[in-house]
Write a protein that holds these residues in place. Structure first.
Motif, PDB file in Angstrom:
ATOM      1  N   ARG A  66       0.833  -1.207   0.000  1.00 24.65           N
ATOM      2  CA  ARG A  66       0.000   0.000   0.000  1.00 24.65           C
ATOM      3  C   ARG A  66       0.868   1.257   0.000  1.00 24.65           C
ATOM      4  O   ARG A  66       0.552   2.248  -0.659  1.00 24.65           O
ATOM      5  CB  ARG A  66      -0.934  -0.003   1.209  1.00 24.65           C
ATOM      6  CG  ARG A  66      -2.076  -0.992   1.079  1.00 24.65           C
ATOM      7  CD  ARG A  66      -3.065  -0.847   2.249  1.00 24.65           C
ATOM      8  NE  ARG A  66      -3.878  -2.031   2.350  1.00 24.65           N
ATOM      9  CZ  ARG A  66      -3.749  -2.955   3.280  1.00 24.65           C
ATOM     10  NH1 ARG A  66      -2.854  -2.819   4.235  1.00 24.65           N
ATOM     11  NH2 ARG A  66      -4.522  -4.018   3.289  1.00 24.65           N
ATOM     12  N   ARG A  69       2.164   1.842  -3.482  1.00 24.50           N
ATOM     13  CA  ARG A  69       1.096   2.375  -4.338  1.00 24.50           C
ATOM     14  C   ARG A  69       0.899   3.874  -4.089  1.00 24.50           C
ATOM     15  O   ARG A  69       0.761   4.667  -5.017  1.00 24.50           O
ATOM     16  CB  ARG A  69      -0.196   1.616  -4.048  1.00 24.50           C
ATOM     17  CG  ARG A  69      -1.340   1.999  -4.953  1.00 24.50           C
ATOM     18  CD  ARG A  69      -2.549   1.140  -4.670  1.00 24.50           C
ATOM     19  NE  ARG A  69      -3.644   1.493  -5.536  1.00 24.50           N
ATOM     20  CZ  ARG A  69      -4.873   1.114  -5.324  1.00 24.50           C
ATOM     21  NH1 ARG A  69      -5.152   0.348  -4.297  1.00 24.50           N
ATOM     22  NH2 ARG A  69      -5.825   1.469  -6.144  1.00 24.50           N
ATOM     23  N   LYS A  73       1.416   7.079  -6.777  1.00 20.91           N
ATOM     24  CA  LYS A  73       0.408   8.096  -7.060  1.00 20.91           C
ATOM     25  C   LYS A  73       0.993   9.500  -6.884  1.00 20.91           C
ATOM     26  O   LYS A  73       0.730  10.400  -7.678  1.00 20.91           O
ATOM     27  CB  LYS A  73      -0.813   7.914  -6.155  1.00 20.91           C
ATOM     28  CG  LYS A  73      -1.673   6.746  -6.543  1.00 20.91           C
ATOM     29  CD  LYS A  73      -2.874   6.617  -5.621  1.00 20.91           C
ATOM     30  CE  LYS A  73      -3.723   5.431  -6.015  1.00 20.91           C
ATOM     31  NZ  LYS A  73      -4.873   5.285  -5.113  1.00 20.91           N
ATOM     32  N   THR A  89      10.323   3.692  -2.839  1.00 14.09           N
ATOM     33  CA  THR A  89       9.717   2.471  -3.356  1.00 14.09           C
ATOM     34  C   THR A  89      10.726   1.329  -3.385  1.00 14.09           C
ATOM     35  O   THR A  89      10.396   0.183  -3.043  1.00 14.09           O
ATOM     36  CB  THR A  89       9.142   2.722  -4.766  1.00 14.09           C
ATOM     37  OG1 THR A  89       8.208   3.785  -4.701  1.00 14.09           O
ATOM     38  CG2 THR A  89       8.454   1.479  -5.309  1.00 14.09           C
ATOM     39  N   ARG A 146      -1.413  -6.719  -6.318  1.00 17.07           N
ATOM     40  CA  ARG A 146      -0.879  -5.380  -6.006  1.00 17.07           C
ATOM     41  C   ARG A 146       0.453  -5.149  -6.703  1.00 17.07           C
ATOM     42  O   ARG A 146       0.709  -4.088  -7.248  1.00 17.07           O
ATOM     43  CB  ARG A 146      -0.716  -5.192  -4.492  1.00 17.07           C
ATOM     44  CG  ARG A 146      -2.041  -5.098  -3.787  1.00 17.07           C
ATOM     45  CD  ARG A 146      -2.754  -3.845  -4.190  1.00 17.07           C
ATOM     46  NE  ARG A 146      -4.023  -3.720  -3.496  1.00 17.07           N
ATOM     47  CZ  ARG A 146      -5.051  -3.135  -3.972  1.00 17.07           C
ATOM     48  NH1 ARG A 146      -5.007  -2.574  -5.161  1.00 17.07           N
ATOM     49  NH2 ARG A 146      -6.167  -3.069  -3.276  1.00 17.07           N
ATOM     50  N   ASP A 149      -0.114  -4.421 -10.294  1.00 10.81           N
ATOM     51  CA  ASP A 149      -0.569  -3.036 -10.462  1.00 10.81           C
ATOM     52  C   ASP A 149       0.600  -2.058 -10.416  1.00 10.81           C
ATOM     53  O   ASP A 149       0.679  -1.127 -11.224  1.00 10.81           O
ATOM     54  CB  ASP A 149      -1.595  -2.656  -9.372  1.00 10.81           C
ATOM     55  CG  ASP A 149      -2.928  -3.355  -9.536  1.00 10.81           C
ATOM     56  OD1 ASP A 149      -3.179  -3.890 -10.653  1.00 10.81           O
ATOM     57  OD2 ASP A 149      -3.718  -3.368  -8.581  1.00 10.81           O
ATOM     58  N   ILE A 150       1.510  -2.292  -9.494  1.00  5.34           N
ATOM     59  CA  ILE A 150       2.673  -1.411  -9.360  1.00  5.34           C
ATOM     60  C   ILE A 150       3.532  -1.496 -10.619  1.00  5.34           C
ATOM     61  O   ILE A 150       3.993  -0.475 -11.142  1.00  5.34           O
ATOM     62  CB  ILE A 150       3.479  -1.788  -8.102  1.00  5.34           C
ATOM     63  CG1 ILE A 150       2.696  -1.397  -6.860  1.00  5.34           C
ATOM     64  CG2 ILE A 150       4.833  -1.079  -8.102  1.00  5.34           C
ATOM     65  CD1 ILE A 150       3.289  -1.934  -5.577  1.00  5.34           C
ATOM     66  N   ARG A 153       1.993   0.527 -13.302  1.00  7.13           N
ATOM     67  CA  ARG A 153       2.162   1.962 -13.061  1.00  7.13           C
ATOM     68  C   ARG A 153       3.576   2.420 -13.440  1.00  7.13           C
ATOM     69  O   ARG A 153       3.769   3.472 -14.031  1.00  7.13           O
ATOM     70  CB  ARG A 153       1.855   2.302 -11.608  1.00  7.13           C
ATOM     71  CG  ARG A 153       0.377   2.179 -11.281  1.00  7.13           C
ATOM     72  CD  ARG A 153       0.175   2.330  -9.785  1.00  7.13           C
ATOM     73  NE  ARG A 153      -1.198   2.084  -9.405  1.00  7.13           N
ATOM     74  CZ  ARG A 153      -2.086   3.005  -9.155  1.00  7.13           C
ATOM     75  NH1 ARG A 153      -1.748   4.260  -9.218  1.00  7.13           N
ATOM     76  NH2 ARG A 153      -3.316   2.690  -8.812  1.00  7.13           N
TER      77      ARG A 153
END
Length: 163
Positions: A66, A69, A73, A89, A146, A149-150, A153
């Protein structure tokens, strides 16, 4: 500056691929452990304590994902801060890798414990372990989603930087 950012993004992408490989290895080891769980030979209290530890590690890993993520953003909103956000990160990804290694060690401990459990344990123990297995697989699927998704991105960020 853009070249440095691209290098950082490429480094992060490589590390994400390593994490994905580590997760595939973890999934393989988890399947082996599931087969070993059927030969339970240790007492239930020790097994439950180990399962709680795995749940705790998975929750910690979810919190790290989380955080990654959220950092991504923020990166989309402010390109000038991308370098420091990506370093954060990378630290989180290393933490995830460390948590996975810890989880693998815990799984090995469970395997040893399971080999000591007596054959005369009731079906309730087997049912409890099946429920725990389902929960663990659900947590693993969540983490894998997750991380995917990263990766998407990061890929989108790389594409933006190339334009």
């Amino acid at each position: 500056m853009e070249k440095q950012i691209l290098e950082i993004l490429l480094d992060l992408r490589g590390e994400m691929k390593e994490v994905r490989t580590d997760m595939k290895e973890f999934r393989s080891e988890l399947k082996t452990t599931q087969a070993d769980v059927r030969s339970i030979r240790s007492d239930l209290k020790t097994t439950q304590a180990d399962v709680r530890s795995i749940r705790s590690d998975l929750k910690t890993t979810q919190a790290d994902v989380r955080s990654i993520r959220s950092d991504l953003k923020t990166t989309q909103a402010d390109v000038r801060s991308i370098r420091s956000d990506l370093k954060t990160t990378q630290v989180d990804v290393r933490s995830i890798r460390s948590d996975l290694k810890t989880t693998q060690a815990d799984v090995k401990d469970i395997k040893e414990t399971v080999n000591r459990i007596e054959l005369s344990q009731t079906e309730d123990v087997i049912t409890l372990l099946k429920v725990t297995k389902q929960h663990t697989e659900s947590e693993f699927h969540y983490l894998n989603t997750r991380l995917t998704d990263i990766d998407k991105r990061v890929f989108n960020l790389e594409n933006r930087m190339e334009r």
